[in-house]
Structures are given as C-alpha cells and as structure tokens.
Design a protein around this motif. Sequence first.
Motif, PDB file in Angstrom:
ATOM      1  N   THR A 119      -8.462  -4.155  18.677  1.00 21.35           N
ATOM      2  CA  THR A 119      -8.895  -4.987  17.553  1.00 21.35           C
ATOM      3  C   THR A 119     -10.412  -5.026  17.416  1.00 21.35           C
ATOM      4  O   THR A 119     -10.957  -4.773  16.323  1.00 21.35           O
ATOM      5  CB  THR A 119      -8.335  -6.405  17.710  1.00 21.35           C
ATOM      6  N   ALA A 120     -11.113  -5.346  18.490  1.00 24.99           N
ATOM      7  CA  ALA A 120     -12.576  -5.462  18.413  1.00 24.99           C
ATOM      8  C   ALA A 120     -13.232  -4.146  17.987  1.00 24.99           C
ATOM      9  O   ALA A 120     -14.071  -4.140  17.070  1.00 24.99           O
ATOM     10  CB  ALA A 120     -13.137  -5.951  19.752  1.00 24.99           C
ATOM     11  N   PRO A 121     -12.900  -3.000  18.612  1.00 27.20           N
ATOM     12  CA  PRO A 121     -13.490  -1.745  18.116  1.00 27.20           C
ATOM     13  C   PRO A 121     -13.142  -1.455  16.662  1.00 27.20           C
ATOM     14  O   PRO A 121     -13.981  -0.952  15.904  1.00 27.20           O
ATOM     15  CB  PRO A 121     -12.884  -0.684  19.052  1.00 27.20           C
ATOM     16  N   GLY A 122     -11.898  -1.764  16.254  1.00 29.50           N
ATOM     17  CA  GLY A 122     -11.514  -1.541  14.861  1.00 29.50           C
ATOM     18  C   GLY A 122     -12.313  -2.404  13.899  1.00 29.50           C
ATOM     19  O   GLY A 122     -12.727  -1.940  12.829  1.00 29.50           O
ATOM     20  N   TRP A 123     -12.534  -3.664  14.276  1.00 35.07           N
ATOM     21  CA  TRP A 123     -13.353  -4.545  13.447  1.00 35.07           C
ATOM     22  C   TRP A 123     -14.770  -3.997  13.284  1.00 35.07           C
ATOM     23  O   TRP A 123     -15.327  -3.973  12.180  1.00 35.07           O
ATOM     24  CB  TRP A 123     -13.421  -5.935  14.079  1.00 35.07           C
ATOM     25  N   ILE A 124     -15.357  -3.573  14.399  1.00 37.69           N
ATOM     26  CA  ILE A 124     -16.744  -3.081  14.366  1.00 37.69           C
ATOM     27  C   ILE A 124     -16.856  -1.850  13.485  1.00 37.69           C
ATOM     28  O   ILE A 124     -17.736  -1.766  12.612  1.00 37.69           O
ATOM     29  CB  ILE A 124     -17.225  -2.779  15.796  1.00 37.69           C
ATOM     30  N   VAL A 125     -15.968  -0.890  13.700  1.00 36.94           N
ATOM     31  CA  VAL A 125     -16.024   0.346  12.905  1.00 36.94           C
ATOM     32  C   VAL A 125     -15.773   0.052  11.433  1.00 36.94           C
ATOM     33  O   VAL A 125     -16.458   0.599  10.553  1.00 36.94           O
ATOM     34  CB  VAL A 125     -15.002   1.363  13.446  1.00 36.94           C
ATOM     35  N   GLY A 126     -14.797  -0.801  11.130  1.00 36.93           N
ATOM     36  CA  GLY A 126     -14.513  -1.143   9.745  1.00 36.93           C
ATOM     37  C   GLY A 126     -15.675  -1.838   9.051  1.00 36.93           C
ATOM     38  O   GLY A 126     -15.994  -1.531   7.898  1.00 36.93           O
ATOM     39  N   ALA A 127     -16.310  -2.764   9.754  1.00 35.75           N
ATOM     40  CA  ALA A 127     -17.444  -3.493   9.160  1.00 35.75           C
ATOM     41  C   ALA A 127     -18.638  -2.570   8.925  1.00 35.75           C
ATOM     42  O   ALA A 127     -19.285  -2.625   7.867  1.00 35.75           O
ATOM     43  CB  ALA A 127     -17.848  -4.650  10.077  1.00 35.75           C
ATOM     44  N   VAL A 128     -18.923  -1.703   9.896  1.00 38.17           N
ATOM     45  CA  VAL A 128     -20.035  -0.753   9.734  1.00 38.17           C
ATOM     46  C   VAL A 128     -19.747   0.216   8.592  1.00 38.17           C
ATOM     47  O   VAL A 128     -20.614   0.509   7.759  1.00 38.17           O
ATOM     48  CB  VAL A 128     -20.288   0.006  11.048  1.00 38.17           C
ATOM     49  N   GLY A 151     -20.651 -12.253   5.598  1.00 37.01           N
ATOM     50  CA  GLY A 151     -20.413 -12.387   7.029  1.00 37.01           C
ATOM     51  C   GLY A 151     -19.126 -13.101   7.386  1.00 37.01           C
ATOM     52  O   GLY A 151     -18.905 -13.423   8.550  1.00 37.01           O
ATOM     53  N   THR A 152     -18.270 -13.364   6.418  1.00 35.77           N
ATOM     54  CA  THR A 152     -17.020 -14.073   6.685  1.00 35.77           C
ATOM     55  C   THR A 152     -16.071 -13.231   7.536  1.00 35.77           C
ATOM     56  O   THR A 152     -15.971 -12.009   7.345  1.00 35.77           O
ATOM     57  CB  THR A 152     -16.321 -14.454   5.360  1.00 35.77           C
ATOM     58  N   PRO A 153     -15.352 -13.849   8.469  1.00 33.54           N
ATOM     59  CA  PRO A 153     -14.397 -13.091   9.292  1.00 33.54           C
ATOM     60  C   PRO A 153     -13.030 -12.919   8.631  1.00 33.54           C
ATOM     61  O   PRO A 153     -12.125 -12.356   9.250  1.00 33.54           O
ATOM     62  CB  PRO A 153     -14.282 -13.962  10.546  1.00 33.54           C
ATOM     63  N   VAL A 154     -12.888 -13.387   7.387  1.00 34.02           N
ATOM     64  CA  VAL A 154     -11.576 -13.336   6.739  1.00 34.02           C
ATOM     65  C   VAL A 154     -11.017 -11.913   6.652  1.00 34.02           C
ATOM     66  O   VAL A 154      -9.847 -11.675   6.990  1.00 34.02           O
ATOM     67  CB  VAL A 154     -11.645 -13.986   5.338  1.00 34.02           C
ATOM     68  N   PRO A 155     -11.803 -10.895   6.210  1.00 33.28           N
ATOM     69  CA  PRO A 155     -11.235  -9.538   6.173  1.00 33.28           C
ATOM     70  C   PRO A 155     -10.761  -9.051   7.538  1.00 33.28           C
ATOM     71  O   PRO A 155      -9.730  -8.364   7.628  1.00 33.28           O
ATOM     72  CB  PRO A 155     -12.399  -8.682   5.655  1.00 33.28           C
ATOM     73  N   MET A 156     -11.483  -9.411   8.589  1.00 35.61           N
ATOM     74  CA  MET A 156     -11.076  -8.994   9.930  1.00 35.61           C
ATOM     75  C   MET A 156      -9.771  -9.658  10.349  1.00 35.61           C
ATOM     76  O   MET A 156      -8.878  -9.017  10.907  1.00 35.61           O
ATOM     77  CB  MET A 156     -12.183  -9.323  10.932  1.00 35.61           C
TER      78      MET A 156
END
Length: 455
Positions: A119-128, A151-156
């Motif tokens: 999850t965390a790596p996917g969030w980082i790659v998706g946000a970048v 900066g909202t975490p809703v999409p994640m």
Amino acid sequence: MVVIALGQMRRRPTAFVGLAVALFLAIGTVTLFGSLFAADLTAPEAARKAAAGPGVMVIAGAFGEIAVLVAFFVVVNALGFALRQQHRELALLRTVAATPRQARRLVRGQVVATTLLVTAPGWIVGAVAARRFLAELQRRGMAAPGVRVPGTPVPMLVALAAVLAVGLVASAVAARRISRIAPAAALTAGSTENSRTGTPRLLAGIAALVGGALLLRLAATRPAEQPDKAGQAALLGSLVLLIAVALAGPLAARALAAVLGTPVRALAPGTGWLADANLRGYARRLSSAVVPVALLVGLSGTMVIMTSTAEQAESMTASSVTSGTDVWLRQVEFTLLACFAAVSTVNTLVAVTAARRREFALLRLVGATRLQLLRMLTAEAVLTAAVGVLLGAAVAGAASAAFSTATTGSAMPSVPAACWWIVAGAAALTVPGILATGLRAVRGPAAQLVSGGHE
C-alpha cells in the motif's frame, strides 16, 4: 490462521510476488487518477475554464476507466494463480479439521496482508505520477497553471478500499471450490487438475463475450466525428473480450494447443510430444500463462491499430497543437497499458514455471536429462506464445474492425508494421522468461525436490 497464512506466503514467494506486483499496480493506478480527479474538483472555476481541451477530469476519466479495469483484471488473474498454487496445502488443512470458513479466512488474510504490504509504495508512486502527469498536461496547455494535486488522503484511502474490495471478492470466488468440497476429495483434487471448465465459469465467459460484442457494436455505430468515443468503446470492448478469454481460457487454450501442437510433435517426436501433452493435460496452467500474453497483444494491438486507422482517416480535425497533444495522450495510454500487460506476463510465466520444480524432478528421476527438459520447455514456451498471440490478435482484430467501421466506414483497419514489434515483444517476454525460470527450476537434487516439494 494468521500464522499459517504468513507461512504459506513465505513458502511460496514466487506466487505471491506476482500478486504483490499486481496489487501495487492497482493501488498506484487508482491513486494516480483519483488524485487527478481531486485536483480538478478542488481547482478554482477560473482555472478550469482557462485550460484548453477537455479538462483534467475528462482526461483522467478516459484514462482511468480502462487503466483501472486492466489493473483489477491483472489482480484477479494473479490471485487466482496464487490460490491454485496452494490447493494441496489448503486441502491438507481441510483433512486436519479446518472448516471451510477457516480456509476462506486464511485466503482473505493472505490478500489483506499482501495488500497492506504494497500500500505505502503504491501510494507514493501514484501520488508522484499524478503530479508529473498534471505538470505535463499544464506544459501542453491541457491544464491551467493554477491546478494543483491537493494534499488530501482521500484518493489514497479510496485506492486502498477499492483494491481490498476487489481482492476480497476475488478471493471469495477463488476459495469457494476448495472450501465447499469434502476434505478427502479436496486432497485428491489437489494432486490432479480438473480438465473441465465449470458451468458457472463457462456461462460467465459467454456473458462476457456477449458484453464485449455489444460494446464493439456500440463502437462501430458511433458517428465519424466522434472517434474518441468510438475508441474508448472499442478499447473497453477488447478488455471485456479478454475477460471472456480468461474465463473460458482452459477450453480455448486446449483447443488451440491441440491444433498448434501437431507440427511441434512432427518436428520433435520426443520432447515435442511431451510438451504438447503437458499443455493439453494441464489446461488451467496453460490458461494462466496464455491470458497475460493475450492481454499484452490484445490491448497493445488494439491501441496501435486504432491510432494508425485514425491517422489514415484524418479524423483529427483540431489544430496542429491539439492533434499533437492527442497523439501524446494516446502514446501515454498505450505505454501504461503495455506496462501493465508486460508485468502481468512476466510475473505469471515466472510463477507458473517455478511452481513445476517437483514435476521436473519426477521427470529427472524417470530418466529425463536437464537438456531434454529444457528442450521440452522451449517447445512449451513457443506453443504458449503462439496461443497467446493468436487469442490476443483475434481480440485486437475485432476491436479495431469496430473502430475502423465508425471512423472510415470500412471494417478493414490500417495495420501498421508496429504490430509485428508487439508480437516480437510478446515472444521475447514469453520464451526467455520460461526458459530462464526453467533453468533454475531443474537445478538441485531430484529426490530431495520430490520428497519435499519446496520451491
């Protein structure tokens, strides 16, 4: 159950690596396009109107609907294979008094654990990726400079919830068979492969085939001045047809392997006959290897042929700047889909071949040499690539014909030379991938591998 679930993941890492990569791609993709939606929703009204073109939300929707479906398709395929690899272990648990509910809980635990791990790596790659994609859209004038990814975490969180939901539903369907049959029957079934395609799966495949055909009909009946809508319908139709191929995969793969295996048996009477028998005798395993290849060829071929057909028909009537941007958007979409399909192909082929170490050891114990096994694997790899390419080409041909009918009035699309590169790429991923994994799988003492059966 938690300890057992984690132990199974450590024992069969190759199967779960493929699932982890698929889940990572899914989380990253949903985060990417969810962030773009959030950027457009939170942008000032003046910033939305200042941009040329359809807007960030429309672009994200056009990209996202296909990319997210492909990502989920890859997840379901990888999960199904990971569970088939554990069939014998789950059957053993049933024989020592594990209940069907406990077996399903174990599978759910594996899915949740693998999802949380990536999850965390996917969030980082998706946000970048969302920020870089938005910056490129702004550079090309497709998004206003004032639009920002919030900066909202809703999409994640939405990405995590969506991927978890898909994974849990897929795990429930995949674990249904092993959890419902009697323990003794489950153990017996784990040592063999059922050659029949179940009625529910076959009916689902027929339904997907009908749905894909309806989408292609919708694409073919779009007005010539709406090539984008025709293209999206054709691309979505090709994906639905590929889902039909996955559902009816064992049946279709066995039939094609029987036809293509005839010249292989004639050219190599020994290893060719064994390779052909392996593919037809283990149709589900063949289907697992063929579907990612068909996905790669089907989606990539559809994108390339549709782009060539649109250019030939001169359907892009906007200014040269907009036309250049449209071409760039198609190239980005093609690259994204091709990457998904390529990763799925490599992961599945490596996992399928690595899982056969015990089978290879048994063949060595009855007199087969490592060189003979590699020859057999070469013949299997060629047949696997051929079956996958043919299925993918059939889907790409149908989707491209529908798009060509809408844009040019003819069902004969423009097929560029780049299609041969797609076929070559699929073969380059399939044959070396199987052989490289096979070289590692045939190593080690045969007697020890047969008795232990470890990876």
